[in-house]
Design a protein around this motif. Sequence first.
Motif, PDB file in Angstrom:
ATOM      1  N   ASP A 135      24.642 -32.342 -28.916  1.00  0.00           N
ATOM      2  CA  ASP A 135      24.049 -33.533 -29.535  1.00  0.00           C
ATOM      3  C   ASP A 135      23.941 -34.685 -28.534  1.00  0.00           C
ATOM      4  N   ALA A 136      24.306 -34.432 -27.256  1.00  0.00           N
ATOM      5  CA  ALA A 136      24.195 -35.494 -26.234  1.00  0.00           C
ATOM      6  C   ALA A 136      22.729 -35.627 -25.806  1.00  0.00           C
ATOM      7  N   ALA A 137      22.141 -36.774 -26.081  1.00  0.00           N
ATOM      8  CA  ALA A 137      20.714 -36.969 -25.783  1.00  0.00           C
ATOM      9  C   ALA A 137      20.465 -36.867 -24.275  1.00  0.00           C
ATOM     10  N   GLY A 138      19.381 -36.197 -23.884  1.00  0.00           N
ATOM     11  CA  GLY A 138      18.978 -36.121 -22.477  1.00  0.00           C
ATOM     12  C   GLY A 138      19.914 -35.308 -21.606  1.00  0.00           C
ATOM     13  N   ALA A 164      19.278 -31.111 -35.763  1.00  0.00           N
ATOM     14  CA  ALA A 164      17.991 -31.535 -35.188  1.00  0.00           C
ATOM     15  C   ALA A 164      18.112 -31.772 -33.682  1.00  0.00           C
ATOM     16  N   GLU A 165      19.281 -32.240 -33.236  1.00  0.00           N
ATOM     17  CA  GLU A 165      19.478 -32.587 -31.818  1.00  0.00           C
ATOM     18  C   GLU A 165      19.394 -31.368 -30.898  1.00  0.00           C
ATOM     19  N   TYR A 166      19.535 -30.145 -31.432  1.00  0.00           N
ATOM     20  CA  TYR A 166      19.555 -28.958 -30.578  1.00  0.00           C
ATOM     21  C   TYR A 166      18.155 -28.506 -30.166  1.00  0.00           C
ATOM     22  N   ALA A 167      17.118 -29.097 -30.764  1.00  0.00           N
ATOM     23  CA  ALA A 167      15.771 -28.549 -30.589  1.00  0.00           C
ATOM     24  C   ALA A 167      15.161 -28.911 -29.245  1.00  0.00           C
TER      25      ALA A 167
END
Length: 424
Positions: A135-138, A164-167
């Motif tokens: 879930d860590a963005a970028g 959703a963050e895994y996509a």
Amino acid sequence: MVKPAWVREPGPGPRLVHVNATATGGGVAELLHGLVPAQLAAGIDAGWAVIAGDDGFFAFTKSLHHLLHDRGAPRISTADLDHYREVLAPQAQWLAARVGPGDTVVLHDPQVLGLAPALAGAGARVVWHCHIGTDAAGAAGPEVVWRAFSAELSSVDVVVTALAEYAPPGRPVAVCAPAFDPKAAKNRPMCGVETGELLAEAGLTAGTASELAAVEQDAPMPVGARMVLQVSRWDPLKDMPGVLRLLPGLPGDVHLVLAGNDPEEIPDDPEGLAVLAEVRRLRAELPASLRRRVHLVRTSQRDAERAALLINALQRRADVVVQKSLAEGFGLTVTEAMAKGRPVVAGRVGGLCAQIEHGRTGLLVDPVDTAAVAAAVCGLLSCLRDRERMGAAAAAAAAATYPMDRLVADYRAVAARIPEGASR
Ligand code: UDP
């Protein structure tokens, strides 16, 4: 020719064919053992095929697994990628000859993403279900995977993820949580007598050698002892060694049970033996007074039904279930424990945060803070009322949120989103 093996061969169609890398071991196999029969019962012509691979292939796919969790150096070698594509190419042709327009193929996890272009070429709808991520963005790890697999991803119609963050960017996404089967051997109701008999049969409380599991212990666990349990593959991210390090911080009567699959039986997880060896080493180094309270249980899939019953019994017998994962895509072990009304202490990471409402349906802790994890476990051990309250709320939440028929409906909705002959 290397070819996939059917766990369940589909009928004439239109088909919904799942493809993954192992028929036993890990959450995806567990999920498919429940999902495929549920889809068949719902009138869907479901199938399940498992690909083959060699050591180099699975070492590479395990590194992809770590990269998607943003672990390890963010690099993919061309030689590894070429080998991955070579191993999958004949298997992609084999599958592509068996599906076509009107069929949907669901590829589970990075091990089989490379099949996407051939299956899209055969006219099938292609779904990639990615069960892991961060879930860590970028994060750099996933970015490297998305770049290396851009051709494969562009052949995928919809990506399914638990969060959703895994996509990956740029593809249509559906967020679908996993599910559990309350009637399966792993989860079905079990009385205390049966639970006790299974633990004795496995040798945990009786101390006798058993076909059911291999137990490493100095002495049997006393029948009435308080018990803390972690169930997982011997994977570095599950942090079994870290669970062992909780022991000095737990009350002197509490026994710790670490249960995991026989690593020799899971071809797509080549790190299991090394993690198990580290746990054994740490256990051997403990003073005898602590070591006698540690029990290592290795389950075998030779009799999958009995192995599932043993996990069921362990989860029901545990006073507290721990899932000290450092990263976790979803964590079906936690769903299973919650469904059985167990109070859970879990790492505040990934899918564990999605499942547990801190303080109500379990406790979330920083998994690298050993003292905090031990304190959370001790707090629950000291208060029966909290354990009962949390366990009851956990069971209600798991039953309401993760039923198998919900996932069957989710998949129907995903397939319905993809028009026939979708443009990719
Ligand atoms: N499991 C099992 N026997 C073991 C260890 C694990 O049957 O000795 C099962 C566990 O009950 C769960 C699955 O393997 O159903 C693990 O799924 P999870 O999503 O927790 O983790 P994964 O292995 O997919 O990372």
